[in-house]
Scaffold this motif. Structure first.
Motif, PDB file in Angstrom:
ATOM      1  N   ARG A   1       9.513  -9.221   6.322  1.00 44.74           N
ATOM      2  CA  ARG A   1      10.482  -8.804   5.799  1.00 44.74           C
ATOM      3  C   ARG A   1      10.074  -7.818   4.446  1.00 44.74           C
ATOM      4  O   ARG A   1       8.975  -8.003   3.934  1.00 44.74           O
ATOM      5  N   ASP A   2      10.920  -6.730   4.138  1.00 51.22           N
ATOM      6  CA  ASP A   2      10.750  -5.893   3.298  1.00 51.22           C
ATOM      7  C   ASP A   2      10.678  -6.493   1.753  1.00 51.22           C
ATOM      8  O   ASP A   2      12.305  -6.917   1.308  1.00 51.22           O
ATOM      9  N   ASP A   3      10.001  -6.720   1.060  1.00 50.26           N
ATOM     10  CA  ASP A   3      10.124  -7.279  -0.170  1.00 50.26           C
ATOM     11  C   ASP A   3      10.511  -6.572  -1.281  1.00 50.26           C
ATOM     12  O   ASP A   3      10.603  -7.015  -2.499  1.00 50.26           O
ATOM     13  N   GLY A   4      10.498  -5.111  -1.132  1.00 50.97           N
ATOM     14  CA  GLY A   4      10.883  -4.293  -2.153  1.00 50.97           C
ATOM     15  C   GLY A   4      10.045  -3.542  -2.784  1.00 50.97           C
ATOM     16  O   GLY A   4      10.308  -3.083  -3.813  1.00 50.97           O
ATOM     17  N   ASN A   5       8.649  -4.143  -2.743  1.00 51.52           N
ATOM     18  CA  ASN A   5       7.647  -3.493  -3.472  1.00 51.52           C
ATOM     19  C   ASN A   5       7.281  -2.186  -3.301  1.00 51.52           C
ATOM     20  O   ASN A   5       7.292  -1.557  -1.934  1.00 51.52           O
ATOM     21  N   ASP A   6       6.928  -1.299  -4.142  1.00 55.41           N
ATOM     22  CA  ASP A   6       6.302   0.001  -3.961  1.00 55.41           C
ATOM     23  C   ASP A   6       4.883  -0.076  -3.420  1.00 55.41           C
ATOM     24  O   ASP A   6       4.252  -1.091  -3.819  1.00 55.41           O
ATOM     25  N   GLY A   7       4.409   1.028  -3.038  1.00 62.91           N
ATOM     26  CA  GLY A   7       2.966   1.051  -2.739  1.00 62.91           C
ATOM     27  C   GLY A   7       2.093   2.272  -2.907  1.00 62.91           C
ATOM     28  O   GLY A   7       2.737   3.227  -3.541  1.00 62.91           O
ATOM     29  N   ASP A   8       0.986   2.086  -2.630  1.00 64.31           N
ATOM     30  CA  ASP A   8       0.226   3.389  -2.869  1.00 64.31           C
ATOM     31  C   ASP A   8       0.176   4.392  -1.547  1.00 64.31           C
ATOM     32  O   ASP A   8      -0.070   5.541  -1.900  1.00 64.31           O
ATOM     33  N   CYS A   9       0.426   3.878  -0.549  1.00 57.93           N
ATOM     34  CA  CYS A   9       0.581   4.991   0.649  1.00 57.93           C
ATOM     35  C   CYS A   9       1.441   4.033   1.882  1.00 57.93           C
ATOM     36  O   CYS A   9       1.702   2.841   1.784  1.00 57.93           O
TER      37      CYS A   9
ATOM     38  N   SER B   1      -7.840   3.729  10.053  1.00 51.68           N
ATOM     39  CA  SER B   1      -7.020   4.199   8.839  1.00 51.68           C
ATOM     40  C   SER B   1      -7.816   3.865   7.536  1.00 51.68           C
ATOM     41  O   SER B   1      -7.632   4.505   6.423  1.00 51.68           O
ATOM     42  N   MET B   2      -8.963   2.632   7.462  1.00 48.86           N
ATOM     43  CA  MET B   2      -9.540   2.280   6.406  1.00 48.86           C
ATOM     44  C   MET B   2     -10.296   3.619   5.947  1.00 48.86           C
ATOM     45  O   MET B   2     -10.680   3.811   4.644  1.00 48.86           O
ATOM     46  N   MET B   3     -10.959   4.311   6.871  1.00 47.77           N
ATOM     47  CA  MET B   3     -12.010   5.654   6.468  1.00 47.77           C
ATOM     48  C   MET B   3     -10.971   6.605   6.103  1.00 47.77           C
ATOM     49  O   MET B   3     -11.432   7.321   4.961  1.00 47.77           O
ATOM     50  N   VAL B   4      -9.815   6.873   6.798  1.00 50.67           N
ATOM     51  CA  VAL B   4      -9.039   7.900   6.012  1.00 50.67           C
ATOM     52  C   VAL B   4      -8.676   7.449   4.516  1.00 50.67           C
ATOM     53  O   VAL B   4      -8.660   8.405   3.675  1.00 50.67           O
ATOM     54  N   LEU B   5      -8.269   6.319   4.235  1.00 49.73           N
ATOM     55  CA  LEU B   5      -7.791   5.907   2.977  1.00 49.73           C
ATOM     56  C   LEU B   5      -9.320   6.141   1.936  1.00 49.73           C
ATOM     57  O   LEU B   5      -8.999   6.504   0.769  1.00 49.73           O
ATOM     58  N   GLN B   6     -10.418   5.630   2.532  1.00 47.24           N
ATOM     59  CA  GLN B   6     -11.251   5.776   1.645  1.00 47.24           C
ATOM     60  C   GLN B   6     -11.659   7.271   1.363  1.00 47.24           C
ATOM     61  O   GLN B   6     -12.045   7.264   0.062  1.00 47.24           O
TER      62      GLN B   6
ATOM     63  N   ALA C   1      -9.633   9.815   1.023  1.00 47.82           N
ATOM     64  CA  ALA C   1      -8.495  10.406   0.464  1.00 47.82           C
ATOM     65  C   ALA C   1      -8.640   9.704  -0.935  1.00 47.82           C
ATOM     66  O   ALA C   1      -8.397  10.363  -1.935  1.00 47.82           O
ATOM     67  N   TYR C   2      -8.687   8.353  -1.021  1.00 54.64           N
ATOM     68  CA  TYR C   2      -8.459   7.979  -2.440  1.00 54.64           C
ATOM     69  C   TYR C   2      -9.633   6.763  -2.863  1.00 54.64           C
ATOM     70  O   TYR C   2      -9.754   6.633  -4.046  1.00 54.64           O
ATOM     71  N   GLY C   3     -10.352   6.401  -1.819  1.00 56.40           N
ATOM     72  CA  GLY C   3     -11.272   5.346  -2.344  1.00 56.40           C
ATOM     73  C   GLY C   3     -10.680   4.106  -1.852  1.00 56.40           C
ATOM     74  O   GLY C   3      -9.785   3.653  -2.629  1.00 56.40           O
ATOM     75  N   LEU C   4     -10.990   3.497  -0.948  1.00 56.03           N
ATOM     76  CA  LEU C   4     -10.429   2.468  -0.651  1.00 56.03           C
ATOM     77  C   LEU C   4     -10.227   1.053  -1.854  1.00 56.03           C
ATOM     78  O   LEU C   4      -9.259   0.382  -1.557  1.00 56.03           O
ATOM     79  N   HIS C   5     -11.229   1.192  -2.570  1.00 55.92           N
ATOM     80  CA  HIS C   5     -11.137   0.069  -3.767  1.00 55.92           C
ATOM     81  C   HIS C   5      -9.832   0.471  -4.465  1.00 55.92           C
ATOM     82  O   HIS C   5      -9.342  -0.290  -5.280  1.00 55.92           O
TER      83      HIS C   5
ATOM     84  N   LYS D   1      -4.661  -8.355   8.053  1.00 57.27           N
ATOM     85  CA  LYS D   1      -5.278  -9.794   7.627  1.00 57.27           C
ATOM     86  C   LYS D   1      -6.708  -9.924   8.018  1.00 57.27           C
ATOM     87  O   LYS D   1      -7.642 -10.530   7.119  1.00 57.27           O
ATOM     88  N   THR D   2      -6.888  -9.576   9.224  1.00 56.42           N
ATOM     89  CA  THR D   2      -7.921  -9.820  10.083  1.00 56.42           C
ATOM     90  C   THR D   2      -9.303  -8.938   9.416  1.00 56.42           C
ATOM     91  O   THR D   2     -10.285  -8.876   9.213  1.00 56.42           O
ATOM     92  N   TYR D   3      -8.856  -7.613   9.425  1.00 59.06           N
ATOM     93  CA  TYR D   3      -9.730  -6.407   9.175  1.00 59.06           C
ATOM     94  C   TYR D   3      -9.701  -5.661   7.774  1.00 59.06           C
ATOM     95  O   TYR D   3     -10.745  -5.175   7.581  1.00 59.06           O
ATOM     96  N   MET D   4      -8.600  -5.791   7.224  1.00 56.91           N
ATOM     97  CA  MET D   4      -8.534  -5.030   6.260  1.00 56.91           C
ATOM     98  C   MET D   4      -9.087  -5.931   4.759  1.00 56.91           C
ATOM     99  O   MET D   4      -8.875  -6.812   4.860  1.00 56.91           O
ATOM    100  N   PRO D   5      -9.602  -5.220   3.651  1.00 53.85           N
ATOM    101  CA  PRO D   5     -10.018  -6.076   2.581  1.00 53.85           C
ATOM    102  C   PRO D   5      -8.941  -6.651   2.027  1.00 53.85           C
ATOM    103  O   PRO D   5      -7.698  -6.410   2.100  1.00 53.85           O
ATOM    104  N   ASP D   6      -9.363  -8.029   1.627  1.00 57.88           N
ATOM    105  CA  ASP D   6      -8.217  -9.009   1.198  1.00 57.88           C
ATOM    106  C   ASP D   6      -7.522  -8.637  -0.410  1.00 57.88           C
ATOM    107  O   ASP D   6      -6.753  -9.286  -0.612  1.00 57.88           O
ATOM    108  N   TRP D   7      -8.162  -7.554  -0.977  1.00 58.04           N
ATOM    109  CA  TRP D   7      -7.521  -7.326  -2.074  1.00 58.04           C
ATOM    110  C   TRP D   7      -6.430  -6.405  -1.936  1.00 58.04           C
ATOM    111  O   TRP D   7      -5.410  -6.361  -2.794  1.00 58.04           O
ATOM    112  N   ILE D   8      -6.040  -5.838  -0.830  1.00 59.98           N
ATOM    113  CA  ILE D   8      -4.867  -5.055  -0.362  1.00 59.98           C
ATOM    114  C   ILE D   8      -3.902  -6.083   0.055  1.00 59.98           C
ATOM    115  O   ILE D   8      -3.966  -6.906   0.822  1.00 59.98           O
TER     116      ILE D   8
END
Length: 201
Positions: free
Chosen positions: A25-33, A110-115, A117-121, A143-150
Motif C-alpha cells: 500500500r502507498d505509505d505516502g512517502n516521497d522518493g528519489d525516483c 534498472s539498477m544500471m540506469v540508476l547507477q 544517472a545518479y549513482g546507486l548509492h 527485495k531479492t535483487y536491489m541493495p538492502d539500503w533502498i
C-alpha cells in the motif's frame, strides 16, 4: 509456510487478499525516483505522471523492451515515455531502460540506469508503479535483487477494479491475482525470488 508452498486453491479470499495486497500500500512517502515496471498500459503511465506532478519524486524511470511484442513493435519504455510526455512530464525527467523483458530483468537492468544517472548509492527510496496484481511480485523481486539500503513506496495504478477491496469481483482481475500467486510460488521454488517464510498464512 514458505513462498514456494503457496497454493491459491488452499487459501481463502481473505488470505489471498492479505498476502497480495497488505504490504504493497502507498505509505505516502516521497522518493528519489519513480520506477515503472514495463507494460503498455495507460493505467501505469497515468499513475506515474500523477506522482510526478504531485512532486512525490523528481524523475521517472520507465523500463521494458519490445521483446514481448515483436521486433517491429515499440518498446514498452518508449511507449510509456511518449505517453508521459503527452501528460506533461518533461522529457529530461524521464529515464529509459530498454533491455528488460520480465519483472526480474526490470529490476536488474534498472539498477544500471540508476547507477549511471545518479549513482546507486545515492538512492534511498523508490516509488514503485505497476498493476495492483503485480505489486507483490515487484516487492519480492526488489527485495531479492536491489541493495538492502533502498526502501520502497508502492503506488499501484488506479484502475477501478482489481484493487485490494474488489479484485475478486471481476473475472479477468481475479484470474490475474490467482495466476500471480502461482507464479510467485513457482519463482520462489526455482530460486528466482528468495523463498522466505510467510508467518501470517
Amino acid at each position: 509456510m514458505r513462498l514456494s508452498e503457496l497454493n491459491p486453491d488452499r487459501l481463502s479470499k481473505d488470505q489471498i487478499t492479505s498476502f497480495m495486497f497488505d504490504d504493497t500500500r502507498d505509505d505516502g512517502n516521497d522518493g528519489d525516483c519513480i520506477l515503472v515496471f514495463g507494460a503498455k498500459t495507460i493505467h501505469r503511465v497515468e499513475k506515474a505522471a500523477n506522482l510526478y506532478h504531485d512532486k512525490r519524486a523528481p524523475s521517472i524511470l520507465v523500463t521494458g523492451s519490445a521483446a514481448r511484442w515483436g521486433v517491429n513493435e515499440t518498446a514498452e519504455a518508449i511507449w510509456m515515455k511518449d505517453h508521459l510526455i503527452k501528460l506533461g512530464v518533461p522529457e529530461e525527467d524521464i529515464l529509459i531502460e530498454l533491455e528488460a523483458s520480465n519483472t526480474t530483468e526490470n529490476v536488474i537492468a534498472s539498477m544500471m540506469v540508476l547507477q549511471q544517472a545518479y549513482g546507486l548509492h545515492t538512492i534511498k527510496r523508490l516509488l514503485i508503479v505497476s498493476s495492483p496484481f503485480h505489486m507483490k511480485r515487484c516487492l519480492l523481486t526488489l527485495k531479492t535483487y536491489m541493495p538492502d539500503w533502498i526502501t520502497y513506496t508502492f503506488c499501484s495504478d488506479d484502475r477501478k477494479v482489481g484493487q485490494r477491496d474488489n479484485w475478486w469481483t471481476d473475472s479477468t482481475e481475479k484470474e490475474r491475482v490467482i495466476k500471480e500467486v502461482h507464479s510467485i510460488s513457482k519463482y520462489a521454488g526455482l530460486g528466482i525470488i528468495e523463498d522466505v517464510d510467510i508467518p501470517s498464512l
